[in-house]
Design a protein around this motif. Structure first.
Motif, PDB file in Angstrom:
ATOM      1  N   SER A  19      -7.238 -13.402 -46.043  1.00  0.00           N
ATOM      2  CA  SER A  19      -5.997 -12.646 -46.174  1.00  0.00           C
ATOM      3  C   SER A  19      -4.793 -13.584 -46.255  1.00  0.00           C
ATOM      4  CB  SER A  19      -5.843 -11.689 -44.991  1.00  0.00           C
ATOM      5  OG  SER A  19      -4.597 -11.054 -45.041  1.00  0.00           O
ATOM      6  N   GLU A  20      -4.800 -14.652 -45.438  1.00  0.00           N
ATOM      7  CA  GLU A  20      -3.706 -15.625 -45.475  1.00  0.00           C
ATOM      8  C   GLU A  20      -3.653 -16.331 -46.816  1.00  0.00           C
ATOM      9  OE1 GLU A  20      -4.565 -18.097 -42.152  1.00  0.00           O
ATOM     10  OE2 GLU A  20      -3.732 -16.701 -40.697  1.00  0.00           O
ATOM     11  N   GLN A  21      -4.818 -16.633 -47.402  1.00  0.00           N
ATOM     12  CA  GLN A  21      -4.846 -17.295 -48.702  1.00  0.00           C
ATOM     13  C   GLN A  21      -4.291 -16.371 -49.776  1.00  0.00           C
ATOM     14  OE1 GLN A  21      -8.922 -18.444 -49.228  1.00  0.00           O
ATOM     15  NE2 GLN A  21      -8.693 -20.298 -48.000  1.00  0.00           N
ATOM     16  N   ARG A  22      -4.634 -15.090 -49.710  1.00  0.00           N
ATOM     17  CA  ARG A  22      -4.116 -14.141 -50.692  1.00  0.00           C
ATOM     18  C   ARG A  22      -2.608 -13.989 -50.544  1.00  0.00           C
ATOM     19  NH1 ARG A  22      -8.888 -11.230 -49.358  1.00  0.00           N
ATOM     20  NH2 ARG A  22      -7.711  -9.999 -47.885  1.00  0.00           N
ATOM     21  N   ALA A  23      -2.084 -14.154 -49.351  1.00  0.00           N
ATOM     22  CA  ALA A  23      -0.664 -13.962 -49.098  1.00  0.00           C
ATOM     23  C   ALA A  23       0.175 -15.161 -49.549  1.00  0.00           C
ATOM     24  CB  ALA A  23      -0.425 -13.686 -47.620  1.00  0.00           C
ATOM     25  N   ARG A  24      -0.460 -16.277 -49.914  1.00  0.00           N
ATOM     26  CA  ARG A  24       0.274 -17.451 -50.370  1.00  0.00           C
ATOM     27  C   ARG A  24       1.102 -17.063 -51.591  1.00  0.00           C
ATOM     28  NH1 ARG A  24      -3.725 -21.555 -51.641  1.00  0.00           N
ATOM     29  NH2 ARG A  24      -3.033 -21.716 -53.767  1.00  0.00           N
ATOM     30  N   PRO A  25       2.373 -17.393 -51.599  1.00  0.00           N
ATOM     31  CA  PRO A  25       3.235 -16.928 -52.696  1.00  0.00           C
ATOM     32  C   PRO A  25       2.971 -17.659 -54.008  1.00  0.00           C
ATOM     33  CG  PRO A  25       4.464 -18.357 -51.226  1.00  0.00           C
ATOM     34  CD  PRO A  25       3.107 -18.156 -50.606  1.00  0.00           C
ATOM     35  N   TRP A  26       3.528 -17.102 -55.039  1.00  0.00           N
ATOM     36  CA  TRP A  26       3.512 -17.699 -56.370  1.00  0.00           C
ATOM     37  C   TRP A  26       4.889 -18.277 -56.634  1.00  0.00           C
ATOM     38  CZ3 TRP A  26      -0.661 -17.624 -59.842  1.00  0.00           C
ATOM     39  CH2 TRP A  26      -1.807 -16.975 -59.352  1.00  0.00           C
ATOM     40  N   GLN A  27       4.980 -19.162 -57.614  1.00  0.00           N
ATOM     41  CA  GLN A  27       6.241 -19.814 -57.927  1.00  0.00           C
ATOM     42  C   GLN A  27       6.537 -19.716 -59.421  1.00  0.00           C
ATOM     43  OE1 GLN A  27       5.265 -23.793 -56.607  1.00  0.00           O
ATOM     44  NE2 GLN A  27       6.275 -23.457 -54.632  1.00  0.00           N
ATOM     45  N   THR A  28       7.819 -19.600 -59.732  1.00  0.00           N
ATOM     46  CA  THR A  28       8.285 -19.756 -61.108  1.00  0.00           C
ATOM     47  C   THR A  28       8.843 -21.162 -61.204  1.00  0.00           C
ATOM     48  OG1 THR A  28       8.842 -17.407 -61.295  1.00  0.00           O
ATOM     49  CG2 THR A  28       9.855 -18.912 -62.896  1.00  0.00           C
ATOM     50  N   VAL A  29       8.317 -21.924 -62.152  1.00  0.00           N
ATOM     51  CA  VAL A  29       8.716 -23.320 -62.339  1.00  0.00           C
ATOM     52  C   VAL A  29       9.395 -23.449 -63.699  1.00  0.00           C
ATOM     53  CG1 VAL A  29       7.906 -25.703 -62.458  1.00  0.00           C
ATOM     54  CG2 VAL A  29       6.718 -24.057 -60.986  1.00  0.00           C
ATOM     55  N   VAL A  30      10.597 -24.018 -63.710  1.00  0.00           N
ATOM     56  CA  VAL A  30      11.293 -24.306 -64.963  1.00  0.00           C
ATOM     57  C   VAL A  30      11.116 -25.786 -65.254  1.00  0.00           C
ATOM     58  CG1 VAL A  30      13.538 -24.401 -66.120  1.00  0.00           C
ATOM     59  CG2 VAL A  30      12.934 -22.413 -64.725  1.00  0.00           C
ATOM     60  N   ALA A  62      17.244 -31.158 -60.536  1.00  0.00           N
ATOM     61  CA  ALA A  62      15.817 -31.381 -60.282  1.00  0.00           C
ATOM     62  C   ALA A  62      15.034 -31.267 -61.590  1.00  0.00           C
ATOM     63  CB  ALA A  62      15.294 -30.393 -59.251  1.00  0.00           C
ATOM     64  N   VAL A  63      15.370 -30.265 -62.397  1.00  0.00           N
ATOM     65  CA  VAL A  63      14.721 -30.127 -63.705  1.00  0.00           C
ATOM     66  C   VAL A  63      14.971 -31.387 -64.525  1.00  0.00           C
ATOM     67  CG1 VAL A  63      14.760 -28.867 -65.899  1.00  0.00           C
ATOM     68  CG2 VAL A  63      14.813 -27.601 -63.737  1.00  0.00           C
ATOM     69  N   HIS A  64      16.204 -31.845 -64.536  1.00  0.00           N
ATOM     70  CA  HIS A  64      16.587 -32.995 -65.346  1.00  0.00           C
ATOM     71  C   HIS A  64      15.931 -34.298 -64.865  1.00  0.00           C
ATOM     72  CE1 HIS A  64      19.088 -35.423 -67.961  1.00  0.00           C
ATOM     73  NE2 HIS A  64      19.495 -36.129 -66.928  1.00  0.00           N
ATOM     74  N   HIS A  65      15.984 -34.558 -63.565  1.00  0.00           N
ATOM     75  CA  HIS A  65      15.488 -35.829 -63.035  1.00  0.00           C
ATOM     76  C   HIS A  65      13.988 -35.831 -62.716  1.00  0.00           C
ATOM     77  CE1 HIS A  65      19.313 -37.848 -62.913  1.00  0.00           C
ATOM     78  NE2 HIS A  65      19.857 -36.843 -62.254  1.00  0.00           N
ATOM     79  N   ASP A  66      13.489 -34.718 -62.183  1.00  0.00           N
ATOM     80  CA  ASP A  66      12.078 -34.652 -61.773  1.00  0.00           C
ATOM     81  C   ASP A  66      11.178 -34.042 -62.850  1.00  0.00           C
ATOM     82  OD1 ASP A  66      13.017 -35.646 -59.356  1.00  0.00           O
ATOM     83  OD2 ASP A  66      13.115 -33.655 -58.427  1.00  0.00           O
ATOM     84  N   GLY A  67      11.789 -33.448 -63.859  1.00  0.00           N
ATOM     85  CA  GLY A  67      11.017 -32.830 -64.934  1.00  0.00           C
ATOM     86  C   GLY A  67      10.727 -31.364 -64.719  1.00  0.00           C
ATOM     87  N   HIS A  68      10.985 -30.865 -63.527  1.00  0.00           N
ATOM     88  CA  HIS A  68      10.754 -29.444 -63.239  1.00  0.00           C
ATOM     89  C   HIS A  68      11.410 -29.077 -61.912  1.00  0.00           C
ATOM     90  CE1 HIS A  68       7.687 -31.333 -60.751  1.00  0.00           C
ATOM     91  NE2 HIS A  68       7.620 -30.192 -60.060  1.00  0.00           N
ATOM     92  N   ALA A  69      11.548 -27.761 -61.680  1.00  0.00           N
ATOM     93  CA  ALA A  69      12.049 -27.258 -60.396  1.00  0.00           C
ATOM     94  C   ALA A  69      11.466 -25.876 -60.144  1.00  0.00           C
ATOM     95  CB  ALA A  69      13.569 -27.178 -60.390  1.00  0.00           C
ATOM     96  N   VAL A  70      11.134 -25.612 -58.891  1.00  0.00           N
ATOM     97  CA  VAL A  70      10.714 -24.280 -58.478  1.00  0.00           C
ATOM     98  C   VAL A  70      11.993 -23.469 -58.289  1.00  0.00           C
ATOM     99  CG1 VAL A  70       9.588 -22.913 -56.683  1.00  0.00           C
ATOM    100  CG2 VAL A  70       8.619 -25.136 -57.370  1.00  0.00           C
ATOM    101  N   VAL A  71      12.163 -22.440 -59.102  1.00  0.00           N
ATOM    102  CA  VAL A  71      13.397 -21.660 -59.056  1.00  0.00           C
ATOM    103  C   VAL A  71      13.237 -20.347 -58.300  1.00  0.00           C
ATOM    104  CG1 VAL A  71      14.345 -22.709 -61.143  1.00  0.00           C
ATOM    105  CG2 VAL A  71      12.958 -20.642 -61.329  1.00  0.00           C
ATOM    106  N   ALA A  72      11.987 -19.932 -58.039  1.00  0.00           N
ATOM    107  CA  ALA A  72      11.756 -18.700 -57.280  1.00  0.00           C
ATOM    108  C   ALA A  72      10.339 -18.714 -56.722  1.00  0.00           C
ATOM    109  CB  ALA A  72      11.960 -17.480 -58.161  1.00  0.00           C
ATOM    110  N   GLU A  73      10.147 -17.985 -55.625  1.00  0.00           N
ATOM    111  CA  GLU A  73       8.840 -17.822 -54.982  1.00  0.00           C
ATOM    112  C   GLU A  73       8.672 -16.379 -54.572  1.00  0.00           C
ATOM    113  OE1 GLU A  73       7.859 -20.089 -51.515  1.00  0.00           O
ATOM    114  OE2 GLU A  73       7.272 -21.819 -52.681  1.00  0.00           O
ATOM    115  N   GLY A  74       7.447 -15.872 -54.727  1.00  0.00           N
ATOM    116  CA  GLY A  74       7.189 -14.504 -54.307  1.00  0.00           C
ATOM    117  C   GLY A  74       5.902 -13.975 -54.905  1.00  0.00           C
TER     118      GLY A  74
END
Length: 100
Positions: A19-30, A62-74
Motif C-alpha cells: 500500500s505504501e508503494q502504491r501511495a508513492r507519488p508521481w512527478q511531472t518533469v520538464v 534548474a531546467v536550464h542548468h540541470d537539464g530538468h526540474a520536477v514541477v509537480a508531484e501527486g
C-alpha cells in the motif's frame, strides 16, 4: 487479547508495504530544450501552476542548468494532465514515479 493492540501478522505487514508503494507519488518533469527562452519557461510556470516569480525562476534555472526540474508531484492522472499542458505550451515534459 486486545485486537487493537495486537501486532500485525506477516500478511498485514506485506499488504501495508504494498500500500505504501502504491501511495508513492508521481512527478511531472520538464526538460531543457534548445527552443524556448528562459523567460517563457518562467512565464509558463507562473501562468499554469500559479507559482510565485521566485519559485518559477528557481524551477526554470534548474531546467536550464540541470537539464530538468520536477514541477509537480501527486496522483498519476493529474501529473499526466500537467505534462499534456506543458506540451500544449511547447515545453518537453514527462511523467515518472517519484524516487524512493
Amino acid at each position: 487479547m486486545n485486537i487493537a493492540t495486537a501486532e500485525p501478522g506477516v500478511d498485514e505487514r506485506i499488504e501495508l508495504r504494498q500500500s505504501e508503494q502504491r501511495a508513492r507519488p508521481w512527478q511531472t518533469v520538464v526538460w531543457n530544450d534548445p527552443v524556448n527562452l528562459m523567460s517563457y519557461v518562467t512565464h509558463v510556470f507562473r501562468e499554469y501552476f500559479g507559482y510565485p516569480r521566485a519559485k518559477a525562476e528557481r524551477l526554470m534555472m534548474a531546467v536550464h542548468h540541470d537539464g530538468h526540474a520536477v514541477v509537480a508531484e501527486g496522483a498519476r492522472e493529474q501529473m499526466e494532465l500537467h505534462a499534456q499542458a506543458m506540451h500544449d505550451y511547447g515545453l518537453w515534459a514527462t511523467v515518472r514515479k517519484a524516487p524512493e
